[in-house]
Design an enzyme around this catalytic site. Structure first.
Site, PDB file in Angstrom:
ATOM      1  N   SER B 148       0.831  -1.198   0.000  1.00  0.00           N
ATOM      2  CA  SER B 148       0.000   0.000   0.000  1.00  0.00           C
ATOM      3  C   SER B 148       0.873   1.258   0.000  1.00  0.00           C
ATOM      4  CB  SER B 148      -0.968  -0.061   1.184  1.00  0.00           C
ATOM      5  OG  SER B 148      -2.011   0.865   1.029  1.00  0.00           O
ATOM      6  N   ASP B 224     -10.067  -5.524  -3.349  1.00  0.00           N
ATOM      7  CA  ASP B 224      -9.442  -4.517  -2.488  1.00  0.00           C
ATOM      8  C   ASP B 224     -10.320  -3.259  -2.465  1.00  0.00           C
ATOM      9  OD1 ASP B 224      -7.798  -2.360  -1.587  1.00  0.00           O
ATOM     10  OD2 ASP B 224      -6.007  -3.509  -2.133  1.00  0.00           O
ATOM     11  N   HIS B 257      -7.364  -5.982   0.832  1.00  0.00           N
ATOM     12  CA  HIS B 257      -6.184  -5.152   1.142  1.00  0.00           C
ATOM     13  C   HIS B 257      -5.444  -5.641   2.388  1.00  0.00           C
ATOM     14  CE1 HIS B 257      -4.112  -1.423   0.108  1.00  0.00           C
ATOM     15  NE2 HIS B 257      -4.084  -1.068   1.376  1.00  0.00           N
TER      16      HIS B 257
END
Lengths: 278, 278
Positions: B148, B224, B257
């Site tokens: 991320s 995600d 995620h």
């Protein structure tokens, strides 16, 4: 026995999920987590591994930190991880980390103020399996394992229910709670001061009495800060040797009480159970 | 550059350790974690994998949840996981989870009140490698990866330092921070409103300019929650295709995620880097 899915994460081709439900045994709302291996989506009924966590844990610690999904996916096992105590604002608690919420010790409390909610033995051996069998495509093979307080829970529950579980294992278990500070404190509170009442939850006592044998594996780190005061796995080993009980105790040099230890040997434990669940 | 060991756990035959040190680049006390594979105790100099974490993380999340030690032990790689921002009571912060502490974005801030401490680019590319090379038996091979915000950090740092890292990879990276809400907010705060200043930290821009190529792997889950607004890896893929840059983008069906996604594919990432670190 309806359950509500509150989270779902794809993991190693299967699913990690969390559910809440109203427990009639514990008289409160409970949360548990499961790992569903990819074989279940392919329509296969899989065996179930029950994981019992240690002091202060919830359903999350093992799922997040043990790295168990990889092998469960490969071996085709469902994993069920309950919480470690009843939960909720009206559930009795204690300031200590080792009594009350997060510290149910997998017993049925008989004493006040605990008895109303702290019925973890019945929850794990009766209500939760019914929920799992009623809601997931599992077969009738079950094994059980855990860590520390949950290692105590796993061994004790397996010894009392050798027809229910095909194998049991533990990391750093409390094997003789009647004779260690954690156990004495919890058993006095939940069960009262009559030590006869404690025996039914003490793995050393239970193994001494055991008639039916199931394979057991215990892994212990020799750098575990709780080893000499609380855990003492050699006590259980001594009883097992006397009874010729199939207990394997492995001492691992330099390992401590943490999830890094569990992660390092979880593959071995899952393969151990897979042999018996097959 | 002295460092203080504050924790040590045996893990997969090696060690997980945490250290604190005074960072002259960040003007504060910092903590970082390492995984030392068993080969280091056998006297071997090993390559180093730098892991950069995402928003809200510390040095702990990856070490506890990614399940990376197993492969790092097998492949003989050291892993270094820094914190995600400067820390301490006198370090500027913001109420948002996506700015300030836990959200350094791996840039050198030029704006007030951030500039004094938020120099994460220099910390990760200069000070931390010097500390690692001065205190551990490593060889001169390095690779970098992250998740991320840390995926952004890993790709961006590798693109700017292709002679320093042999390969780069990312899970769910922010590939084009100039054009997503997280990036715009952070870059405006740390770097000011002149978007020309942002380009040096934008992987899409940097890849467009790249002269030297290094192998890159990006893994992205299609479930995600941040995919379409914040991450948009196809933007980077389009630039890579135009330039014939060796970027592999893999989209994984149903993954989100979380660290369950990272854990599911960390073995692939470590093997990808091992090929180039050999």
């Amino acid at each position: 026995m309806s359950i509500n899915e509150i989270s779902a994460n794809r993991s190693f081709g299967g699913w990690h999920k969390q559910f809440t439900h109203t427990s009639s045994v514990l008289n409160c709302e409970m949360r548990f987590a499961v790992y569903l291996p990819p074989q279940m989506e392919q329509g296969k009924n899989v065996p179930v591994l029950y994981w019992l966590s240690g002091l202060t844990c919830t359903d999350e610690n093992f799922m997040q930190k043990a790295g168990a999904h990889r092998m469960a996916a490969e071996l085709g096992m469902m994993i069920v991880a309950p919480d470690t105590s009843p939960r909720g604002d009206d559930v009795a608690d204690d300031e200590g980390y080792d009594l009350g919420k997060g510290a149910g010790f997998y017993v049925n409390a008989t004493q006040e103020p605990w008895a109303k909610h702290y019925q973890m033995y019945d929850y794990v051996t009766r209500e939760l399996p019914q929920i799992i069998e009623g809601n997931f495509s599992v077969n009738n093979k079950k094994a059980i394992l855990g860590h520390s307080m949950g290692g105590h829970g796993a061994l004790m529950i397996a010894l009392r229910n050798p027809d229910m579980f095909v194998s049991a294992s533990a990391f750093s278990p409390i094997v003789n709670p009647m004779n260690c500070p954690w156990g004495k404190k919890a058993f006095t509170a939940y069960l009262g001061s009559d030590e006869q009442e404690w025996q039914q939850y003490d793995s050393c006592f239970l193994l001494e009495q055991a008639e039916k044998q199931i394979p057991m594996l215990v892994s212990q780190g020799d750098a575990d800060q709780f080893l000499t005061e609380q855990l003492k796995p050699e006590t259980l080993q001594a009883v097992a040797r006397k009874k010729n009980y199939p207990l394997i105790l492995e001492i691992h040099q330099g390992y401590d009480h943490s999830y890094y230890f569990i992660a390092s040997f979880i593959e071995q434990h899952l393969k151990f159970h897979a042999e018996h669940l097959a």
